[in-house]
Design a protein around this motif. Structure first.
Motif, PDB file in Angstrom:
ATOM      1  N   TYR A 812      -8.642  -0.879   1.821  1.00  0.00           N
ATOM      2  CA  TYR A 812      -8.233  -1.837   0.793  1.00  0.00           C
ATOM      3  C   TYR A 812      -9.191  -1.793  -0.392  1.00  0.00           C
ATOM      4  O   TYR A 812      -8.756  -1.814  -1.552  1.00  0.00           O
ATOM      5  N   ALA A 813     -10.497  -1.729  -0.116  1.00  0.00           N
ATOM      6  CA  ALA A 813     -11.480  -1.684  -1.205  1.00  0.00           C
ATOM      7  C   ALA A 813     -11.280  -0.444  -2.060  1.00  0.00           C
ATOM      8  O   ALA A 813     -11.405  -0.489  -3.293  1.00  0.00           O
ATOM      9  N   ARG A 814     -10.967   0.665  -1.422  1.00  0.00           N
ATOM     10  CA  ARG A 814     -10.709   1.907  -2.158  1.00  0.00           C
ATOM     11  C   ARG A 814      -9.492   1.741  -3.064  1.00  0.00           C
ATOM     12  O   ARG A 814      -9.510   2.142  -4.239  1.00  0.00           O
ATOM     13  N   ALA A 815      -8.434   1.138  -2.537  1.00  0.00           N
ATOM     14  CA  ALA A 815      -7.232   0.927  -3.347  1.00  0.00           C
ATOM     15  C   ALA A 815      -7.490  -0.081  -4.462  1.00  0.00           C
ATOM     16  O   ALA A 815      -6.978   0.061  -5.570  1.00  0.00           O
ATOM     17  N   LYS A 816      -8.297  -1.078  -4.182  1.00  0.00           N
ATOM     18  CA  LYS A 816      -8.592  -2.119  -5.160  1.00  0.00           C
ATOM     19  C   LYS A 816      -9.371  -1.553  -6.343  1.00  0.00           C
ATOM     20  O   LYS A 816      -9.303  -2.075  -7.452  1.00  0.00           O
ATOM     21  N   SER A 817     -10.119  -0.473  -6.112  1.00  0.00           N
ATOM     22  CA  SER A 817     -10.926   0.123  -7.181  1.00  0.00           C
ATOM     23  C   SER A 817     -10.096   0.952  -8.158  1.00  0.00           C
ATOM     24  O   SER A 817     -10.618   1.413  -9.174  1.00  0.00           O
ATOM     25  N   ALA A 818      -8.819   1.157  -7.851  1.00  0.00           N
ATOM     26  CA  ALA A 818      -7.971   1.988  -8.707  1.00  0.00           C
ATOM     27  C   ALA A 818      -7.880   1.391 -10.100  1.00  0.00           C
ATOM     28  O   ALA A 818      -7.793   0.178 -10.279  1.00  0.00           O
ATOM     29  N   LYS A 819      -7.908   2.265 -11.099  1.00  0.00           N
ATOM     30  CA  LYS A 819      -7.833   1.823 -12.494  1.00  0.00           C
ATOM     31  C   LYS A 819      -6.406   1.505 -12.935  1.00  0.00           C
ATOM     32  O   LYS A 819      -6.187   0.906 -13.970  1.00  0.00           O
ATOM     33  N   SER A 820      -5.416   1.958 -12.149  1.00  0.00           N
ATOM     34  CA  SER A 820      -4.023   1.739 -12.529  1.00  0.00           C
ATOM     35  C   SER A 820      -3.180   1.647 -11.268  1.00  0.00           C
ATOM     36  O   SER A 820      -3.648   1.923 -10.165  1.00  0.00           O
ATOM     37  N   CYS A 821      -1.937   1.265 -11.450  1.00  0.00           N
ATOM     38  CA  CYS A 821      -0.982   1.213 -10.336  1.00  0.00           C
ATOM     39  C   CYS A 821       0.279   1.948 -10.781  1.00  0.00           C
ATOM     40  O   CYS A 821       1.214   1.341 -11.311  1.00  0.00           O
ATOM     41  N   PRO A 822       0.307   3.269 -10.607  1.00  0.00           N
ATOM     42  CA  PRO A 822       1.433   4.050 -11.134  1.00  0.00           C
ATOM     43  C   PRO A 822       2.732   3.766 -10.400  1.00  0.00           C
ATOM     44  O   PRO A 822       2.749   3.595  -9.178  1.00  0.00           O
ATOM     45  N   MET A 823       3.827   3.740 -11.141  1.00  0.00           N
ATOM     46  CA  MET A 823       5.134   3.527 -10.529  1.00  0.00           C
ATOM     47  C   MET A 823       5.658   4.821  -9.920  1.00  0.00           C
ATOM     48  O   MET A 823       6.289   4.804  -8.868  1.00  0.00           O
ATOM     49  N   LEU A 824       5.451   5.931 -10.616  1.00  0.00           N
ATOM     50  CA  LEU A 824       5.879   7.236 -10.120  1.00  0.00           C
ATOM     51  C   LEU A 824       4.663   8.160 -10.072  1.00  0.00           C
ATOM     52  O   LEU A 824       4.033   8.408 -11.098  1.00  0.00           O
TER      53      LEU A 824
END
Length: 964
Positions: A812-824
């Motif tokens: 979860y921490a790794r995902a939370k660090s993402a700079k964006s949330c791409p749709m595709l």
């Protein structure tokens, strides 16, 4: 001679040329000590180490840059490209750092580093740092480096920072610390002092926040570069793992990394070994070594500017080197390189790329294999979130979705090869399989009302069906299996309920209201009873069963609502006349019984029951204190707030305490357990410049009904020929639906939010017990296990709950660090983007989703509790009902994601705010910009902007914008 990291005997300089054998005094090396229990191994501390030391020192000793270079020296096929040099370690600077942080200047500056006074105070800290005395041990180290420099080409060095926090996997600090080029032996001490002083620069604290820093430095042989730049082993512009991105210019790489030139840009296909893109920049100047040391800036003639700085062969050689570096680290890397006049390639540094999207390992396909395309539909669907799901969030949301589809007890697969699957922190559709049936443009046409940005991506060049269409459907998927699944779903039941809504809307509405009341009572009774010995899985099934009958009716009414709204939206956008478009817009809003508007009207009233003097007493930073004061009044410990406010607060919490941000996440705080969230939203409504939403709704309702009457009259209600009578009857039916059914559109999500809030309340109670028993480590850990694991842990005291939490929390921490949330995003990490829409200079072209024109300063918000001042333009990726109070004071709204049926558009129209969607807001807009939002044409004009090139250095102007 150089002190070894592990031996008392001085080691010979291995790649710096021949050196004298005079030993360095023992004072250079403090006693051996294990500095960090989390490190892999102890090491013997030293103030100086060669970059080619046989046993490299850890990051905490030499910093990220030196540790990386030491590692590269030990990598076959890479070491020969790395210039020689030394690491001046943390221990060299420890006394200096301690002296500064113990000083009066630091005591005065530290509390204010994040304030507008910070830059001025940092000047004093840097001045102090540059005049600290050298010890005998420090002098001995610098003498060692000076002797080695005598054998380096031109007797020149590059002195760079190498702080322990720099060039890591989480943050790069690129361009924040000082670098000195062309340094002579005589200028070494001054260069080292200047680099050390930069650790106290206000840019460092702007980037990383106030902290007590540590510092180390790298001294390298100076490379007299003819061409230099940066190369990313994965493309940071789209996260594609198979593309190398290179920025290059003439001379030293400093002009590339600091953004002072428009560099050449190359995109290289690492799998195919070919050039994909080449863009020649102006390269108007170059930084070269001066004859007497230091550097000088030279003009580049027009003829050289027009020539590529790298040939295909050089790019091929660079790609091979960068691939070797990536292989050595096992992850994408950001490198700096240089070609000498003799054509020799040198590797100057390497650090992890920190901006790529962290795609699940299981979703990645090997290089060269066919790519899969994944669609993250929860960004724009019912969840409407860019936040990652925790382990428990995903399980609860999945079970809820399946139960309402009539598939209770089923499990969503986790295999990315399947059509629909759960990733580790998001849900996806494998579009590669979908493209076997229909193409991207068909999907674009169907999804445009939900999200114009997604539709633009699907129509764009990035979304190539030929590239992404799968060769075969996944195993286990057949006509029979699909038919079997559809037979389990209550599709006939939904059709029947939808027909009832169509035929008898008033009678069905009365049934719905009665069912909604029964459902709320049942849900409340379950909340009060709590979890039984049957466990949490059983309790959640009970909660879902309590709301299923009413949710079934809410989902069925969408069969009536959506076609009406689609027709109105088409007329709103494509109507032949201005009157047709304006009337369609009026019919899209003003629904009295909308539960979301009812909640926000009560929130506005509650905010205005608190006197303006109380709001003035507490600034944004004082909201926790105000929350405490309110709770003390509610509990009867104080009585210094108006009784009507306290009573209304209690009533609001009783009615809406289940609401909060990311409403369908059990991990997301609610007003009931985090009342400061409500206080923050009340503050949005407290300004005198914000209109009462009840007044806005009243105007919208009156306007809608005026248009309805006018259209009925024009339609010849009940008179004229058969066609006129049919048209009049259809208008009457549509208007009946608008008056009595359209308000239900927000109800399903709010009802599901109540379910997740009830489940969360029970989970928090269990978490408190598990924390008290020492079986969980921290608050929030209960959300990093599955429901089954939680039930097992409660029944079996031997169940190791902490061990179950650890991997899920890290994911979860790794995902939370993402700079964006791409749709595709595809299976090689490539984030698909829409084609660039060319507009006039300073204009961003999107889709008009709410009419009107307004100007204001941009406020980029990433969550529904972010502050926004009245009159600012609300800019966000996507919004959901929790964001509604922020619309009240905004002058306009700009979104990346959202179509006519998405929350942002609906809410903007209800509040009468101009709105535009389909714009890459995070890349195009910054807080503080002055913009004009035209919701009639879909154009956002930037009247004033921070213009930043793709640069690895933060300029003073950028930082002024950040501080502003």
């Amino acid at each position: 001679p150089l002190p070894s990291a592990q031996s008392d005997r001085p080691s010979q300089v291995t790649s710096m040329g021949t050196a004298q054998s005079a030993p360095v005094t023992g004072a250079v090396r403090p006693p051996s000590v294990r500095l960090d229990a989390n490190d892999d191994a102890p090491y013997e501390r030293a103030m100086l180490a060669a970059l080619d030391a046989k046993k490299p020192l850890p990051v905490r000793a030499v910093g990220g840059k030196s540790a990386s270079l030491m590692r590269l020296y030990g990598t076959p096929g890479v070491s020969s490209y790395v210039p020689g040099g030394y690491a001046i370690t943390v221990d060299f600077f420890a006394e200096w750092t301690a002296a500064v942080t113990a000083s009066r200047e630091w005591a005065a500056a530290e509390p204010k580093l994040g304030t507008p006074e910070g830059p001025r105070l940092c000047v004093g800290l840097k001045r102090l740092a540059q005049r600290l005395p050298l010890s005998a041990a420090q002098t001995a180290c610098l003498d060692t480096v000076r002797r080695a420099m005598e054998a380096w080409p031109g007797r020149l060095a590059a002195v760079r920072s190498s702080a322990p926090e720099e060039d890591g996997t989480g943050a790069s600090f690129a361009g924040v610390f000082e670098t000195k080029l062309g340094v002579s032996p005589e200028g070494l001490e001054a260069a080292v002092r200047a680099c050390f002083a930069s650790v106290f620069d206000h840019r460092v604290f702007s980037y990383a926040g106030a902290h007590k820093p540590a510092f180390a430095a790298t001294v390298m042989e100076m490379v007299d570069a003819a061409t230099a730049g940066v190369a990313f082993s994965a493309n940071p512009l789209n996260s594609d793992l198979d593309e190398m991105l290179v920025d290059a210019g003439y001379g030293l790489g400093e002009s590339v990394v600091d953004g002072s030139i428009v560099a050449d840009r190359f995109v290289w296909d690492k799998v195919g070994g070919r050039l994909l893109e080449s863009k020649v920049g102006s390269k108007a100047q170059e930084v070269r070594l001066a004859a007497d040391g230091g550097v000088e800036v030279r003009r580049v003639g027009a003829e050289r500017q027009a020539v590529r700085s790298l040939s295909d062969e050089q790019l091929r050689q660079l790609a091979a080197l960068v691939a070797a570096v990536e292989g050595a680290y096992g992850r994408p890397m950001d490198t700096e390189w240089a070609y000498t006049e003799a054509g020799e390639l040198r590797l100057l540094q390497a650090r992890p790329v920190t901006t790529l999207h962290p795609l699940d390992e299981a979703m990645i396909t090997p290089p060269g294999e066919p790519r899969r395309l994944y669609y993250d539909f929860n960004v724009a669907s019912e969840a409407t979130t860019t936040s990652p799901f925790t382990c428990l969030d995903l399980a609860v949301y999945s079970d809820m979705s399946l139960a309402f589809l009539g598939l209770a007890g089923a499990r969503i697969p986790t295999d990315p090869e399947q059509v629909f699957f759960n990733g580790q922190t998001r849900q996806y559709i494998n579009m590669s399989h979908a493209f076997r049936l229909v193409g991207p443009r068909w999907f674009a046409s169907q999804l445009e009302m939900v999200d114009v940005y997604l539709a633009a991506i699907l129509r764009g060049d990035d979304c190539d069906a030929a590239r992404y269409k799968s060769a075969r459907l996944p195993s286990g998927l057949s006509f029979g299996s699909v038919w079997g699944l559809l037979r389990q779903m209550p599709m006939w039941r939904q059709y029947q309920l939808g027909s009832r809504w169509e035929r008898a809307p008033l009678e069905t509405k009365a049934e719905y209201i009665s069912e909604a009341r029964r459902s709320s009572e049942a849900l409340k009774a379950l909340e009060e009873r709590g979890v039984t010995s049957a466990g949490f899985e059983s309790f959640y099934a009970e909660l879902l069963a309590a709301v299923y009958p009413v949710l079934e009716l809410e989902m069925a009414v969408m069969q009536v609502i959506i076609p009406v709204f689609k027709a109105l939206d088409t007329a709103r956008v494509k109507g032949r006349t201005a009157q047709e478009r304006e009337e369609a817009d009026a019919l899209c809003g003003g629904f009295e019984e909308d539960p979301l508007m009812q909640m926000n009207m009560q929130m506005y009233d509650l905010a205005h029951l608190l006197p303006p003097s109380v709001w003035a007493e507490y600034g944004e930073e004082g909201l926790p204190a105000l929350t405490g004061r309110i709770l003390a009044n509610v509990a009867g410990r104080k009585s210094d707030l108006p009784a009507p406010f306290v009573g209304a607060w209690v009533s609001f919490m009783r009615e809406y305490g289940w609401d909060g941000a990311d409403q369908l996440f059990v991990s997301s705080p609610r007003y009931a357990d985090s009342p400061h969230l409500l206080v923050s939203k009340l503050r949005h409504n407290s300004s005198g410049g914000i209109r009462n939403p009840a007044d806005i709704l009243k105007e919208r309702v009156a306007n809608r009904r005026r248009v309805m009457r006018a259209q009925e009259e024009r339609g010849g209600r009940g008179s004229g020929g058969l066609f006129a009578r049919c048209a009049g009857a259809n208008l009457e039916k549509r208007n009946l639906h608008l008056d009595h059914l359209m308000w239900i559109r927000n109800a399903p999500k709010l009802r599901m939010a109540r379910v997740t809030a009830a489940f969360r309340s029970a989970l928090l109670a269990a978490q408190a017990d598990l924390l008290a028993a020492g079986r969980l480590e921290a608050e929030g850990d209960v959300f990093h296990v599955s429901v089954q694991q939680l039930d097992a842990a409660i029944k079996e005291s031997s169940f190791d709950l902490r061990a179950a939490v650890t991997p899920n929390r890290a994911t979860y921490a790794r995902a939370k660090s993402a700079k964006s949330c791409p749709m595709l995003i595809d299976s090689r990490g490539r984030i698909l983007k829409p084609n660039l829409v060319e507009g006039e200079p300073g204009a961003l072209v999107g889709a008009a989703i709410s009419p009107g024109v307004a100007s204001g300063r941009v406020r980029v918000c990433t969550c529904s509790t972010d502050p926004i001042a009245p009159g600012e333009v609300l800019v966000a990726i996507v919004t959901d009902p929790a964001w509604t109070p922020m619309f009240a004071g905004a002058s306009a709204v700009v979104l990346q994601i959202g179509g006519a049926l998405q929350h942002g558009a609906l809410c903007a129209r209800e509040y009468g705010k101009p709105a535009v969607s389909g714009i890459d807001v995070m890349a195009s807009l910054k807080t503080g910009m002055q913009v004009t939002v035209d919701g009639n044409t879909g154009i956002v004009r930037i009247d004033e902007s921070l213009r930043r090139s793709f640069s690895r250095r933060l300029s003073d102007r950028d930082l002024q914008g950040v501080e502003a």
